[in-house]
Design a protein around this motif. Structure first.
Motif, mmCIF file in Angstrom:
data_model
loop_
_atom_site.group_PDB
_atom_site.id
_atom_site.type_symbol
_atom_site.label_atom_id
_atom_site.label_comp_id
_atom_site.label_asym_id
_atom_site.label_seq_id
_atom_site.Cartn_x
_atom_site.Cartn_y
_atom_site.Cartn_z
ATOM 1 N N GLY B 297 -1.276 -0.650 -10.611
ATOM 2 C CA GLY B 297 -1.067 -0.186 -11.981
ATOM 3 C C GLY B 297 -1.453 -1.262 -12.982
ATOM 4 N N GLU B 298 -1.550 -0.869 -14.250
ATOM 5 C CA GLU B 298 -2.186 -1.782 -15.204
ATOM 6 C C GLU B 298 -1.281 -2.822 -15.841
ATOM 7 N N GLU B 299 0.004 -2.563 -15.899
ATOM 8 C CA GLU B 299 0.880 -3.536 -16.539
ATOM 9 C C GLU B 299 1.340 -4.548 -15.498
ATOM 10 N N LYS B 300 0.752 -5.736 -15.537
ATOM 11 C CA LYS B 300 0.988 -6.707 -14.473
ATOM 12 C C LYS B 300 2.101 -7.689 -14.829
ATOM 13 N N GLY B 301 2.759 -8.162 -13.849
ATOM 14 C CA GLY B 301 3.823 -9.140 -14.064
ATOM 15 C C GLY B 301 4.345 -9.606 -12.714
ATOM 16 N N ALA B 302 5.607 -9.980 -12.655
ATOM 17 C CA ALA B 302 6.147 -10.451 -11.381
ATOM 18 C C ALA B 302 7.629 -10.155 -11.285
ATOM 19 N N THR B 303 8.094 -10.162 -10.034
ATOM 20 C CA THR B 303 9.517 -10.082 -9.734
ATOM 21 C C THR B 303 9.964 -11.487 -9.341
ATOM 22 N N VAL B 321 16.134 -10.282 -5.247
ATOM 23 C CA VAL B 321 15.703 -10.021 -6.620
ATOM 24 C C VAL B 321 16.751 -10.485 -7.630
ATOM 25 N N ILE B 322 16.315 -11.295 -8.585
ATOM 26 C CA ILE B 322 17.214 -11.587 -9.703
ATOM 27 C C ILE B 322 16.621 -11.140 -11.041
ATOM 28 N N VAL B 323 15.289 -11.044 -11.099
ATOM 29 C CA VAL B 323 14.652 -10.487 -12.301
ATOM 30 C C VAL B 323 13.619 -9.468 -11.814
ATOM 31 N N PRO B 324 13.853 -8.197 -12.046
ATOM 32 C CA PRO B 324 12.948 -7.191 -11.500
ATOM 33 C C PRO B 324 11.516 -7.323 -12.045
ATOM 34 N N PHE B 325 11.388 -7.643 -13.316
ATOM 35 C CA PHE B 325 10.040 -7.698 -13.888
ATOM 36 C C PHE B 325 9.988 -8.711 -15.010
ATOM 37 N N ILE B 326 8.972 -9.547 -14.957
ATOM 38 C CA ILE B 326 8.758 -10.513 -16.026
ATOM 39 C C ILE B 326 7.257 -10.637 -16.219
ATOM 40 N N LYS B 327 6.845 -10.684 -17.468
ATOM 41 C CA LYS B 327 5.420 -10.950 -17.750
ATOM 42 C C LYS B 327 5.224 -12.445 -17.569
ATOM 43 N N LEU B 328 4.162 -12.823 -16.937
ATOM 44 C CA LEU B 328 3.969 -14.256 -16.708
ATOM 45 C C LEU B 328 2.692 -14.735 -17.365
ATOM 46 N N GLU B 329 2.845 -15.167 -18.592
ATOM 47 C CA GLU B 329 1.685 -15.718 -19.291
ATOM 48 C C GLU B 329 2.081 -17.035 -19.946
ATOM 49 N N PRO B 330 1.160 -17.959 -20.031
ATOM 50 C CA PRO B 330 1.483 -19.230 -20.661
ATOM 51 C C PRO B 330 2.089 -18.979 -22.037
ATOM 52 N N PRO B 331 3.018 -19.747 -22.524
ATOM 53 C CA PRO B 331 3.507 -21.002 -21.920
ATOM 54 C C PRO B 331 4.702 -20.813 -20.984
ATOM 55 N N TYR B 332 4.967 -19.642 -20.491
ATOM 56 C CA TYR B 332 5.997 -19.423 -19.458
ATOM 57 C C TYR B 332 7.395 -19.877 -19.870
ATOM 58 N N LYS B 370 26.723 -13.553 -14.321
ATOM 59 C CA LYS B 370 27.494 -13.714 -15.553
ATOM 60 C C LYS B 370 27.253 -15.087 -16.161
ATOM 61 N N GLU B 371 27.321 -16.100 -15.339
ATOM 62 C CA GLU B 371 27.213 -17.456 -15.891
ATOM 63 C C GLU B 371 25.811 -17.779 -16.368
ATOM 64 N N THR B 372 24.813 -17.153 -15.757
ATOM 65 C CA THR B 372 23.448 -17.449 -16.202
ATOM 66 C C THR B 372 22.968 -16.419 -17.225
ATOM 67 N N GLY B 373 23.826 -15.461 -17.519
ATOM 68 C CA GLY B 373 23.460 -14.489 -18.553
ATOM 69 C C GLY B 373 22.382 -13.505 -18.136
ATOM 70 N N ILE B 374 22.311 -13.203 -16.841
ATOM 71 C CA ILE B 374 21.331 -12.204 -16.387
ATOM 72 C C ILE B 374 22.046 -10.856 -16.252
ATOM 73 N N GLU B 375 21.435 -9.815 -16.798
ATOM 74 C CA GLU B 375 22.028 -8.474 -16.724
ATOM 75 C C GLU B 375 21.945 -7.896 -15.309
ATOM 76 N N PRO B 376 23.013 -7.274 -14.829
ATOM 77 C CA PRO B 376 22.907 -6.625 -13.514
ATOM 78 C C PRO B 376 21.913 -5.466 -13.564
ATOM 79 N N HIS B 377 21.228 -5.255 -12.457
ATOM 80 C CA HIS B 377 20.198 -4.211 -12.394
ATOM 81 C C HIS B 377 20.175 -3.694 -10.960
#
Ligand code: SRM
Ligand code: SRM
Ligand code: SRM
Ligand code: SRM
Ligand code: SF4
Ligand code: SF4
Ligand code: SF4
Ligand code: SF4
Ligand code: SF4
Ligand code: SF4
Ligand code: SF4
Ligand code: SF4
Lengths: 357, 399, 399, 357
Positions: B297-303, B321-332, B370-377
């Motif tokens: 598919g066209e929208e690229k990123g990473a888990t 998995v801790i982040v299902p999808f993240i766009k990875l482009e500089p400056p990251y 909770k401590e790192t502020g990541i939303e459950p998914h």
């Protein structure tokens, strides 16, 4: 030392772009598809139509600088001075000019390089230091790789398998290789508990961290001796205490040996990545050629070849037929050691009334 | 230099089809390029003895290194130096490899020359974390090697309780499936965390591995504390003509593709391949087997996944998995920020020799989130918990 | 007797289509058959209060029973006896049900009469372990109830750290798939272990459940320390005409049977159904869905599984295979012998309130096998262990 | 008490053979097949050709002796004085004479019995004591059964489902029902830690076993008070301490509530028996009709009906579509509580890069 150049720190590695062959630089991120042309040659085609041929050769990984110079010479001749290594330690020659592919292959063959490892084959063996460099080794890694691959090299150079079969070797349960997620892997294991060199403990080891290092709580302080003691019946010979405390050597030439684990994978294709599972708990350390180990590996591989469907990784095949069938078709004996009594016990016991006769 | 020690046992390993490491040691032992052949000569002798006695002859540990760094060198000493003085010291130097393991022959020769001058002439190309391993030298030579290397643009890799040398698959350099630039991200991570890489200050090691897609050719999910695996959103793009070509060329599309799709979201009527993309879990099987016909598919990123490691102490972990999808482009920056939050958590709670995955297991994945502020998914779990025991916070409770 | 306490809240539970337990309590509260309607009357009142306050009004425990027995009665006291004297005492009596829950109306009426005389007139038919639950009486009435019941051939069931009342599916009494006589075995186990049932002397409770086949209509795999599940050896017997009948009558044999077979060992060409019995795991799906066409293999027996329990303390367990196949015919000595070996192990090592499954998990399944003399068998595991850590015995080691 | 008959001990239950209807006695172990004739009627056919019809009716399980007398009367009329109960607490009338089946059904209907529960339907609900009899209850079991079944009764009496859907209710996490392996189940849960009645501890509780009862080691002795203390942040409100020590009541009317777990099964058909998994961690205890609970149960059931294939149990459906999809199609929120941080953490975290959007 007067002639030493000025040292620099924290510069990191060279930027990869300095090393990319021109065809790769130009088509970076724009590859369209590839085709596997033979066991050791594939071509990648870019959106632009540009092509790069890859010729892959095996490496023992433990190589001399002269080996590196040899391959550099070849790369100069056919690849404008570029080459790469794979994540499994093979050497890849990258050719942008189709007319150079055959001559390259011929020269490599002439010089005795082993070409292959591409496609549904056995590729190089991820492995570790062993007796060549590590204090912790229960067996030798490079030696095991060599004797296995001597037997299996046809699966590198030509014969196809149902799917990729990834081999790995680790010389101790620290598993610096990828043993825990490989199709077939060897790991050096102990069968007897560490010995405590009480006089050395107080100088070399920190007692609390030594005690804490034991996953089964087999170690406790021995204040009288200013040392530690081991509850032998709790020790499962993992050697973690030795990693932390050099005064607790665990190596035992008579009883150290090799376990075979199988069915792991890391790719996500079809099934989830899988851990390897224990197939053979112990085979004797029988250098220089470990015949028992090689024989058992072949037994497993042959059963897989016989039974698997196309594209099915070894672990996928076993899960389809069931582990009880795996023991049947390989003829490997099922022992107490196969039964988990540790972290994954609940998950791995058969909580169902279904199994195959 | 002729062979110093007879080696009847390991000579057996010169036989056989596969390239021989014993031959390589012998080459280094005899090479005129190598300044001091004693390293390799005595390595042969000691290795022969190990083969005979079935035990290692290396002593445990020994902290050596280069000035200002706490990592990059593994100290190693023979336990029988009198018998094998050439390997009395036999330290390895980990040199941070370039991304994707690409080299010019010029660069490689440069390294060889330095190593022949100061070391054994033996290497591992590469270590299983990814470094160039220069195998065996003495303490006195460490600084010179480092000066020679670093002045030419090379730096050391990680060891000890530090960031370990990040590594990646060949990715966009020569693969059509890379969903982000694995080489560039690897470079940027390495640069960003130079301090953490060279000066161990964590509870234990921390490894990064970057795979361009779920094929995971760098085994990141099994061997990296942080595994960054490319993926996409959007429908798989199908070229039906090419699908029919595969069929024509003998592929049994039903059996090899449709029936092997783990989610059962494909169908093939002999003419058209259909994918119910909503059910696809992006396993890469169909795409890998029909690379000409199918594109991601066209929208690229990473888990982003966290936590894998070898089995010591309580059994191996794979990253989860801790982040299902993240766009990875500089400056990251989003990624770096996440990494730092994770390290803070680890720093605060981690015990000595406790990997981040083990820590999260001990403290609880929910606590970590909770401590790192990541939303459950829901992507974070294969299935929800089975037992009815779980924690609530102050704000969830009625007073 | 008219209603003592107004019950506006629970009256809501008389409405609606499903039979109402509130109506049943009211019946007992009003019945002229019941000698003392105060039990049910005050139960209504206290229950209404619980509905209002959203909390239970029963006190914790209280050991009561009948002479010579340590089990069979659950003591229960109201925490507001002044308000609801009728349930100041409200003990339940567990009466061991007959196998398969079969009754004559004569027998049932006998029990009703006794219970109306001495108790609340309320029952559970049945408790979830399987007993007839006589719900609510006072301490003084326990002996009389027991005398009345036992003199008529009824005995109490288990409670506390004892063998709990064994129970079974309807099995051979009315089911074509029973691979052994679940009712007879249940009877024999109950008789054999009368002492262990009535006089708690184990570390904790021990439940037996007998299922005639892998359909497990008694939920044995989830709710019994020992689950005995019928199975067979030999090929599934196919009546191809009946198979074709199912097809004719609208069954999609491919989709409903073949594609749902977990081992993929079936095939159907529209005319003939084939089973590769070697790969069948005897899940019962095909047989259950085509009972006229398919019959189990001819050599009947059972698989013995051990260890299931509810989630307290570390999460639920299901029973797992310890004996892949056993013939189950009277006098069942092989089975009883096994049970006794297991109890010996539990007696010796079990902690207070530790179920046998938890004990085996704590000590290690291999240790259990060794100490009870059961041979390891691949059927005992879904997969072998993942980690390379395992024990060896003296005899496995070279000195 | 003078008139009491002579008590006997250790006689065990009556032998079942005394209670079997003749047709069953005669064809014991010789049944050949069965046919489901309607939601509440099936017939079993013996090798001999003999037949027995079963008519099943719902029972609230908590029944009065008068209820039992009523069904006995019916059994006398149509079944020669025989009846049985099922393992899920329904009543089964066993008829050997076909001509009596319809009249029986008619009389049952007339008298308001609910006939059904056979085949791919919802049958009776395995459940527990609740506020009717247990000190440990965080909710009422019979009430929850009633309000659920009032909504779902059509799936008992007529409507067909993709497969059997087994419901269960347990009033506390001791789970005396079959909640841990049910298609959809309710369990009473706490959300706040126990309170310690320090003055009572020394009389009612044994300190060491109280401390040992806590799965998270949240309890430690408090020697000063001759009592115990709780590390609140470690307490997961399981109530096991209260089971062992009555001086640690955990009930909390404001915060006690109901969790919904789903996807379990015990049969071995197709897939292995499965544990239930958490779908909704907490809903308010809202008697007498718990509308939030009923609504959520229906939401889940409807999504299952919508999505499942024929013969697919709820857990099989969820596993086919994936749990991430389950939360999507049901619209249930995914919360921190869904993530395992206990025994099965490793097994349940997603150690794979594959999931559905
Ligand atoms: C060169 C290399 C990447 C690199 O950065 O060096 C690479 C390159 C490719 N891999 Fe890989 N893989 C490489 C290591 C891996 C690894 C990692 C490992 O083995 O440690 C894996 C995971 C193995 C596992 O699951 O245990 C890996 C699993 C795959 C798969 C999945 C196979 C499967 O069915 O599970 C594919 C897809 C396929 O074969 O259809 C694939 C496909 C490919 C493709 C076709 C990708 C492409 O379009 O270019 C490349 C050539 C295939 C070939 O060699 O057959 N590659 N590949 C690595 C070569 C190692 C070697 O020398 O053999
Ligand atoms: C050189 C290398 C093996 C090789 O031949 O390639 C290696 C060698 C050692 N590893 Fe490793 N590990 C190497 C990659 C790995 C990997 C694979 C990876 O990184 O992808 C793993 C498994 C993944 C992981 O990190 O868990 C690995 C897991 C370990 C462990 C177990 C860590 C754990 O948490 O379970 C130890 C034990 C320790 O840290 O004390 C360890 C320790 C060691 C030590 C330092 C021995 C020790 O106990 O102090 C070894 C030094 C050997 C020597 O004398 O040279 N090594 N080690 C690899 C590093 C080369 C490089 O930098 O490129
Ligand atoms: C009456 C009954 C519920 C019902 O309404 O049917 C019941 C009621 C109680 N159970 Fe139960 N259990 C009942 C079947 C079960 C089952 C189901 C089964 O046996 O098939 C289980 C789950 C399976 C298992 O054994 O694990 C069950 C698991 C528990 C547990 C948790 C045990 C564990 O090891 O996890 C406890 C707690 C305890 O033992 O302290 C418990 C404790 C209790 C106590 C005795 C309360 C206590 O903490 O002391 C309850 C008494 C309630 C009362 O006042 O009447 N009950 N209990 C069931 C027995 C009736 C009968 O004899 O036929
Ligand atoms: C009467 C009873 C046995 C007893 O001793 O009382 C019984 C009787 C039958 N069961 Fe059952 N099962 C009975 C409890 C169970 C249980 C136990 C439970 O629910 O706690 C299960 C396991 C449920 C689970 O997996 O969670 C059970 C799972 C089955 C299944 C498997 C369904 C599946 O697809 O997983 C079948 C086969 C089928 O439906 O094709 C089955 C089939 C049957 C058959 C057809 C067996 C036969 O040939 O006679 C019987 C009538 C079916 C029906 O009611 O639809 N019976 N059945 C139980 C009736 C309970 C009730 O009142 O509804
Ligand atoms: S696997 Fe063990 S013995 Fe081998 S290199 Fe790693 S730590 Fe050393
Ligand atoms: S070898 Fe492992 S199990 Fe044995 S004492 Fe050492 S740390 Fe403990
Ligand atoms: S992981 Fe994916 S992107 Fe990277 S080399 Fe392998 S197939 Fe290509
Ligand atoms: S990527 Fe995997 S899940 Fe998606 S359609 Fe292809 S085979 Fe199926
Ligand atoms: S468990 Fe098997 S034998 Fe028993 S009633 Fe159910 S289907 Fe019949
Ligand atoms: S019993 Fe189960 S495994 Fe065996 S053939 Fe039938 S469906 Fe397949
Ligand atoms: S589930 Fe809990 S509250 Fe309900 S009867 Fe069992 S022990 Fe009592
Ligand atoms: S409720 Fe459970 S977790 Fe909390 S203190 Fe009591 S036993 Fe421990």
């Amino acid at each position: 030392m007067s002639e030493l150049p000025q040292r620099q720190t924290d510069i990191g590695p060279p930027h990869y772009s300095k090393f990319l062959p021109p065809v790769i630089k130009e088509n970076y991120g724009k590859w369209r598809y590839h085709e596997i042309l033979s066991a050791g040659v594939m071509v990648h085609v870019a959106e632009s139509g540009a092509k790069v041929w890859t010729v892959r050769v095996a490496s023992p990984r433990l190589v001399s600088t002269d080996f590196i110079r040899d391959i550099c010479e070849i790369a100069d001749k056919y690849c404008d001075g570029h080459l790469r290594f794979t994540t499994r330690h093979n050497v890849e020659f990258l050719v942008s000019d189709e007319s150079k592919v055959d001559p390259l292959v011929n020269e490599l063959k002439e010089k005795g390089y082993m070409i292959g490892g591409i496609g549904d084959r056995i590729s190089n063996v991820v492995h570790t230091q062993g007796w060549v460099h590590c204090h912790s080794a229960a067996t030798d890694a490079s030696g095991l790789v060599k004797v296995m691959m001597d037997e299996l090299h046809e699966y590198f150079t030509e014969k196809e398998l149902p799917a990729k079969v990834r081999l790995a070797v680790a010389c101790c349960v620290n598993m610096c290789g990828a043993v825990h997620c490989s199709d077939i892997a060897l790991v050096g294991v102990h069968k007897t508990p560490p010995r405590i060199e009480h006089d050395k403990v107080k100088n070399l080891c920190e007692i609390p961290s030594t005690v804490a290092s034991c996953p089964t709580s087999a170690i406790s302080p021995d204040p009288a001796k200013k040392s530690v003691k081991i509850k032998i019946e709790k020790c499962m010979y993992c050697g973690n205490c030795y990693s932390v405390c050099p005064a607790m050597p665990i190596s035992d030439p008579k009883n150290d040996g090799v376990a075979i684990v199988v069915g792991g994978k890391v790719s996500n294709l079809r099934s989830n990545p899988k851990f390897s599972k224990l197939a053979v708990p112990w085979l004797p350390n029988n250098p220089p050629r470990w015949p028992e180990v090689v024989e058992n590996v072949k037994k497993i591989l042959n059963a897989y070849i016989e039974g698997a469907k196309k594209h099915e990784r070894l672990g996928e095949w076993v899960e389809r037929i069931g582990w009880e069938k795996f023991f049947k078709v390989t003829g490997l004996p099922f022992q107490l050691q196969h039964i988990d009594d540790f972290t994954f016990a609940r998950e791995t016991w058969r909580m169902a009334a279904t199994f195959k006769w | 230099m002729p062979q110093k020690h007879p080696t009847p046992l390991i000579d057996e390993l010169e036989k056989g089809a596969f390239p021989s490491f014993v031959k390589e040691i012998k080459r280094a032992a005899e090479s005129s390029n190598v300044q001091d052949n004693n390293y390799a000569q005595d390595l042969l002798g000691q290795l022969e003895l190990s083969y005979k006695e079935k035990k290692t002859h290396w002593k445990h540990g020994g902290i050596v290194g280069v000035r200002g760094y706490g990592s990059g060198v593994i100290g190693r000493y023979s336990d029988i130096p009198d018998q094998f003085p050439g390997v009395a010291h036999f330290h390895t130097i980990r040199v941070n490899q370039p991304g994707g393991f690409f080299y010019t022959t010029e660069a490689l020769r440069e390294i060889c020359d330095i190593w022949d001058k100061y070391g054994s002439g033996l290497t591992n190309m590469h270590g299983s974390t990814g470094d160039i391993i220069l195998l065996g030298t003495k303490t006195d030579n460490l600084e010179p090697v480092f000066a020679e290397l670093s002045s030419r643009g090379w730096d050391l890799g990680g060891s000890g309780s530090a960031v370990r040398t990040p590594s990646c698959c060949v990715g966009p350099a020569r693969c059509e499936w890379a969903c982000y630039d694995t080489l560039e991200l690897t470079y940027q991570i390495t640069q960003r965390f130079q301090d953490e890489l060279h000066r161990p200050m964590f509870p234990y090691k921390f490894k990064f591995k970057m795979a361009g897609c779920a094929v995971d050719c760098i085994a990141s999910i099994a061997r990296a504390d942080m595994s960054i695996i490319g993926t996409w959103k959007g429908n798989i793009q199908i070229d039906q003509d090419e699908v029919r070509n595969y069929a024509k060329n003998g592929m049994d599309i039903q059996a090899e593709i449709v029936d092997m799709c783990p989610t059962g979201c494909m169908s093939w009527d002999g003419n058209e391949l259909k994918i119910n993309d909503e059910d696809c879990n992006r396993c890469m099987h169909c795409i890998a087997k029909m690379t000409k016909a199918l594109r991601q598919g066209e929208e690229k990123g990473a888990t982003i996944l966290l936590g894998s490691k070898a089995p010591i102490v309580t059994g191996a972990l794979m990253s989860w998995v801790i982040v299902p999808f993240i766009k990875l482009e500089p400056p990251y920056e989003e990624l770096f920020d996440l990494v730092e939050r994770i390290w803070e958590f680890w720093d605060e709670h981690g015990k000595n020799r406790e990997r981040v995955g083990e820590l999260i297991e001990r403290m609880g994945f929910p606590v970590f989130l909770k401590e790192t502020g990541i939303e459950p998914h829901p992507a974070m779990v294969k299935e929800p918990r089975r037992d009815p025991f779980f924690f609530w916070s102050e704000e969830d409770v009625e007073k």
